[in-house]
Structure formats: C-alpha cells, structure tokens
Design an enzyme around this catalytic site. Structure first.
Site, PDB file in Angstrom:
ATOM      1  N   ALA A  65       0.862  -1.183   0.000  1.00  0.00           N
ATOM      2  CA  ALA A  65       0.000   0.000   0.000  1.00  0.00           C
ATOM      3  C   ALA A  65       0.899   1.234   0.000  1.00  0.00           C
ATOM      4  O   ALA A  65       2.068   1.171   0.391  1.00  0.00           O
ATOM      5  CB  ALA A  65      -0.891  -0.021   1.227  1.00  0.00           C
ATOM      6  N   GLY A 109       0.600  -4.974   1.054  1.00  0.00           N
ATOM      7  CA  GLY A 109      -0.619  -5.035   0.236  1.00  0.00           C
ATOM      8  C   GLY A 109      -0.392  -5.696  -1.114  1.00  0.00           C
ATOM      9  O   GLY A 109      -1.335  -6.223  -1.709  1.00  0.00           O
ATOM     10  N   GLU A 112      -0.682  -9.302  -0.399  1.00  0.00           N
ATOM     11  CA  GLU A 112      -2.106  -9.541  -0.104  1.00  0.00           C
ATOM     12  C   GLU A 112      -2.946  -9.500  -1.383  1.00  0.00           C
ATOM     13  O   GLU A 112      -3.875 -10.286  -1.547  1.00  0.00           O
ATOM     14  CB  GLU A 112      -2.591  -8.499   0.909  1.00  0.00           C
ATOM     15  CG  GLU A 112      -1.934  -8.688   2.266  1.00  0.00           C
ATOM     16  CD  GLU A 112      -2.183  -7.507   3.212  1.00  0.00           C
ATOM     17  OE1 GLU A 112      -1.859  -6.357   2.857  1.00  0.00           O
ATOM     18  OE2 GLU A 112      -2.709  -7.735   4.316  1.00  0.00           O
ATOM     19  N   GLU A 132       4.805  -5.010   7.198  1.00  0.00           N
ATOM     20  CA  GLU A 132       4.114  -3.884   7.846  1.00  0.00           C
ATOM     21  C   GLU A 132       4.613  -3.611   9.254  1.00  0.00           C
ATOM     22  O   GLU A 132       4.568  -2.482   9.741  1.00  0.00           O
ATOM     23  CB  GLU A 132       2.598  -4.145   7.879  1.00  0.00           C
ATOM     24  CG  GLU A 132       1.904  -4.045   6.526  1.00  0.00           C
ATOM     25  CD  GLU A 132       1.877  -5.358   5.754  1.00  0.00           C
ATOM     26  OE1 GLU A 132       2.655  -6.289   6.086  1.00  0.00           O
ATOM     27  OE2 GLU A 132       1.064  -5.447   4.807  1.00  0.00           O
TER      28      GLU A 132
HETATM   29  N1  CAA Z   1       4.643   3.028  -0.794  1.00  0.00           N
HETATM   30  C1  CAA Z   1       5.084   4.162  -1.363  1.00  0.00           C
HETATM   31  N2  CAA Z   1       6.222   4.258  -2.068  1.00  0.00           N
HETATM   32  C2  CAA Z   1       6.968   3.148  -2.167  1.00  0.00           C
HETATM   33  C3  CAA Z   1       6.588   1.928  -1.598  1.00  0.00           C
HETATM   34  C4  CAA Z   1       5.359   1.890  -0.881  1.00  0.00           C
HETATM   35  N3  CAA Z   1       4.884   0.763  -0.325  1.00  0.00           N
HETATM   36  N4  CAA Z   1       7.539   1.000  -1.847  1.00  0.00           N
HETATM   37  C5  CAA Z   1       8.476   1.634  -2.574  1.00  0.00           C
HETATM   38  N5  CAA Z   1       8.140   2.921  -2.775  1.00  0.00           N
HETATM   39  C6  CAA Z   1       8.870   3.928  -3.518  1.00  0.00           C
HETATM   40  C7  CAA Z   1      10.074   4.440  -2.718  1.00  0.00           C
HETATM   41  O1  CAA Z   1       9.686   5.415  -1.795  1.00  0.00           O
HETATM   42  C8  CAA Z   1      10.955   4.967  -3.828  1.00  0.00           C
HETATM   43  O2  CAA Z   1      10.463   6.234  -4.237  1.00  0.00           O
HETATM   44  P1  CAA Z   1      11.516   7.429  -4.583  1.00  0.00           P
HETATM   45  O3  CAA Z   1      12.307   6.902  -5.760  1.00  0.00           O
HETATM   46  O4  CAA Z   1      10.607   8.557  -4.941  1.00  0.00           O
HETATM   47  O5  CAA Z   1      12.353   7.617  -3.360  1.00  0.00           O
HETATM   48  C9  CAA Z   1      10.678   3.998  -5.001  1.00  0.00           C
HETATM   49  O6  CAA Z   1       9.431   3.368  -4.701  1.00  0.00           O
HETATM   50  C10 CAA Z   1      11.740   2.917  -5.119  1.00  0.00           C
HETATM   51  O7  CAA Z   1      11.868   2.285  -3.849  1.00  0.00           O
HETATM   52  P2  CAA Z   1      13.287   2.092  -3.105  1.00  0.00           P
HETATM   53  O8  CAA Z   1      14.203   3.199  -3.462  1.00  0.00           O
HETATM   54  O9  CAA Z   1      12.991   1.862  -1.660  1.00  0.00           O
HETATM   55  O10 CAA Z   1      13.769   0.750  -3.835  1.00  0.00           O
HETATM   56  P3  CAA Z   1      14.734  -0.378  -3.247  1.00  0.00           P
HETATM   57  O11 CAA Z   1      15.034  -1.276  -4.391  1.00  0.00           O
HETATM   58  O12 CAA Z   1      15.887   0.232  -2.506  1.00  0.00           O
HETATM   59  O13 CAA Z   1      13.859  -1.168  -2.151  1.00  0.00           O
HETATM   60  C11 CAA Z   1      11.857  -2.262  -1.358  1.00  0.00           C
HETATM   61  C12 CAA Z   1      12.739  -1.917  -2.580  1.00  0.00           C
HETATM   62  C13 CAA Z   1      12.600  -3.240  -0.448  1.00  0.00           C
HETATM   63  C14 CAA Z   1      10.613  -2.941  -1.906  1.00  0.00           C
HETATM   64  C15 CAA Z   1      11.508  -0.963  -0.583  1.00  0.00           C
HETATM   65  O14 CAA Z   1      10.999  -0.005  -1.502  1.00  0.00           O
HETATM   66  C16 CAA Z   1      10.502  -1.133   0.510  1.00  0.00           C
HETATM   67  O15 CAA Z   1      10.815  -1.635   1.574  1.00  0.00           O
HETATM   68  N6  CAA Z   1       9.224  -0.723   0.264  1.00  0.00           N
HETATM   69  C17 CAA Z   1       8.185  -0.718   1.248  1.00  0.00           C
HETATM   70  C18 CAA Z   1       7.667  -2.122   1.462  1.00  0.00           C
HETATM   71  C19 CAA Z   1       6.582  -2.078   2.540  1.00  0.00           C
HETATM   72  O16 CAA Z   1       6.817  -1.722   3.665  1.00  0.00           O
HETATM   73  N7  CAA Z   1       5.346  -2.492   2.155  1.00  0.00           N
HETATM   74  C20 CAA Z   1       4.230  -2.514   3.048  1.00  0.00           C
HETATM   75  C21 CAA Z   1       3.438  -1.244   2.931  1.00  0.00           C
HETATM   76  S1  CAA Z   1       2.147  -1.103   4.147  1.00  0.00           S
HETATM   77  C22 CAA Z   1       0.885  -2.047   3.564  1.00  0.00           C
HETATM   78  O17 CAA Z   1       0.964  -2.626   2.486  1.00  0.00           O
HETATM   79  C23 CAA Z   1      -0.339  -2.133   4.430  1.00  0.00           C
HETATM   80  C24 CAA Z   1      -1.323  -3.179   4.056  1.00  0.00           C
HETATM   81  O18 CAA Z   1      -1.352  -4.240   4.629  1.00  0.00           O
HETATM   82  C25 CAA Z   1      -2.298  -2.951   2.999  1.00  0.00           C
END
Ligand code: CAA
Length: 258
Positions: A65, A109, A112, A132
């Site tokens: 998400a 998400g 999911e 999360e």
């Molecule tokens: N939401 C918003 N933006 C996101 C995102 C997310 N879930 N995941 C990645 N992005 C964005 C980053 O902010 C980044 O944007 P910028 O270039 O503008 O800085 C871009 O995508 C590329 O990401 P990274 O630079 O972080 O890429 P990476 O290769 O270094 O890492 C990753 C990849 C490990 C997937 C890392 O992006 C990450 O940990 N993402 C978040 C994963 C996460 O926590 N997901 C759970 C979200 S909460 C949820 O989903 C609730 C639910 O149950 C519904």
C-alpha cells in the site's frame, strides 16, 4: 493525458491487467485499486472474456500500500473511509478467475493482492513478504488471515512478525504459489494457464472457483474485518507515525513501544 495506473489488454479470451506505477514499485494507492477494480468489473461482465491475469513490472508486482499516502492519516481518516474496504474488498467479488503473475517484490498489500487472486504463478526473482511490522502497523488487506491458510501458521508468523521475505522457491515449497518459472516465461505461462481456463465452461469455472474459495475462506469475512479494524486502530499510535515517517525520510525508525 496521464498514463493509466493499470494498463489493460485483451489476448483472445484473456484480459491482461498490468499495474503501471513502476517508479513507485507499483505502490497501491486508492486510485490504483479504483482503476483496477473498475477494469476487472468490466472484464467480469464481458462475455468475450473467460479469465484474467494480473501482473506488475519485472522489479515489483507491488511493494505494498502507498506509504506516502498513509503516512499522515489518523485513526479517524482510515476508519471513516473504511480504508482497504470499498474497491479493495470488491476485488473478491470478481467471479471470473484471476491469476497473479508475480515478478520481483510482492510486499505488504502487494502480497495480499496476489493472495486475493485465485492463484499465483511466480518468476524466479519473486519475493513475498508482509513487512508492515517495520512501519509500526500490521497487514490490513487480509494478510494475517490468508497467509497462514496458504503457508502454515509457522511460516506466516515468521513473515508477519520478523518481516522476513520468502523467495520464489520457498513460496512454492510452502504452497503460496502454484508454479515457479524463469522470469522471461512468466507472462506466457500465466496467459497460457488463463487461456486454458477461458476455454472451459464458464458456469463450471465460476462454480469451481466459488467452491474452492468456500473450502479456503471459512469465516474469512469476520476475520478480515477484525484485522482491518486493528489495522485502523494502529493509526492512533506514535509508532505508526514514526515508522512511516522513517520510511519516507529513508532512516531507521525509533519505536517507543517495544
Ligand atoms: N509506498 C510508497 N512508495 C513506495 C513503496 C510503498 N509501499 N515501496 C516503494 N516505494 C517507492 C520508494 O519510496 C521509492 O520512491 P523514490 O524513488 O521517490 O524515493 C521507489 O518506490 C523505489 O523504492 P526504493 O528506493 O525503496 O527501492 P529499493 O530497491 O531500494 O527497495 C523495497 C525496494 C525493499 C521494496 C523498498 O521499496 C521497501 O521496503 N518498500 C516498502 C515495502 C513495505 O513496507 N510495504 C508494506 C506497505 S504497508 C501495507 O501494504 C499495508 C497493508 O497491509 C495494505
């Protein structure tokens, strides 16, 4: 005109839907899910379509998400919009089969959403996770309910509590995905499976899907609601603010409540 957040294409009797926010690793905003749900509803009603394939990019099916969007939300914000209900929940009412073709990250998400599909075909580089907890929240779109049903309580607890990711091979062994294929084969494999399904009698396909879901879901409606309300409640905590702020500011979170 802005590029669509979800690209659609018809191949014979199969609809291919591609999440199209590559720069944000297909982070799932309400707008993305709104477009996805609208497109799926159209294909569900289209008598020329028998099955769908949902995919993302080579690097990410979807990284979860949209954290940037959620970051500032309060408990009231998520509760009042019934966040992760609405269009999100409507996807489970699509009657035709949906195959998730997953390459790269399927996190939060995104994992999911893949599990919400009827089955998952994974590329060798696919990685699944429910991270999360690192944001000071919990899965809110069915992860705590669907993951243990798919991979066992032990592996689900491990993933949900430690945020550890599972690679494609482990996901196949654990039963989360039905097949693992080389990345370059992913789309063809999923489209061919969908074409086989689309060649079957639609009433039996729909009934087969409903029956398997009956076996699998049990009291899922109640448990998913329970999970969502708890997910909402976490937006009243300081740790959710800290966890999401830390992500956005690219630093380690400092949680108060350990
Ligand atoms: N939401 C918003 N933006 C996101 C995102 C997310 N879930 N995941 C990645 N992005 C964005 C980053 O902010 C980044 O944007 P910028 O270039 O503008 O800085 C871009 O995508 C590329 O990401 P990274 O630079 O972080 O890429 P990476 O290769 O270094 O890492 C990753 C990849 C490990 C997937 C890392 O992006 C990450 O940990 N993402 C978040 C994963 C996460 O926590 N997901 C759970 C979200 S909460 C949820 O989903 C609730 C639910 O149950 C519904």
């Amino acid at each position: 005109m802005d590029a669509p957040l979800v690209k659609t294409e018809v191949r014979g009797r199969v609809a291919l839907l591609t999440l199209n926010r590559p720069k944000a690793l297909n982070a799932l905003s309400n707008d993305v899910i709104g477009e996805l749900a609208a497109a799926m509803r159209v294909f569900d009603a289209d008598e020329n379509i028998g099955a769908m394939v949902l995919t993302g990019s080579e690097k990410a099916f979807a990284a979860g998400a949209d954290i940037g969007a959620m970051q500032g939300w309060s408990y009231m914000d998520v509760y009042k919009q019934d966040y992760l209900g609405g269009d999100w929940e409507s996807l489970k009412r699509i009657r035709k089969p949906i195959i998730a073709a997953v390459a790269g990250y399927a996190l939060g998400g995104g994992c999911e959403l893949a599990m919400q599909c009827d089955f998952i075909i994974a590329a060798e580089n696919a990685r699944f996770g429910q991270p999360e907890i690192k944001l000071g929240v919990i899965p809110g779109y069915g992860g705590t309910q669907r993951l243990p049903r798919a991979v066992s309580k032990a592996k689900a607890m491990d993933m949900v509590l430690t945020a550890r990711m599972m690679d494609a091979q482990e996901a196949e062994r654990a039963g989360l995905v039905s097949r693992v294929v080389p990345a370059e084969r992913l789309l063809d494999e999923a489209l061919e499976a969908a074409a086989i399904i689309a060649s079957m009698s639609l009433p039996s396909v729909i009934m087969a899907k409903e029956c398997v879901n009956m076996a699998y879901e049990g009291s899922l409606n109640d448990t998913v609601m329970f999970e969502r309300r708890n997910f909402h409640a976490l937006f009243s905590t300081e740790d959710q603010k800290e966890g999401m702020a830390a992500f956005v500011e690219k630093r380690k979170p400092e949680f108060k409540h350990k």
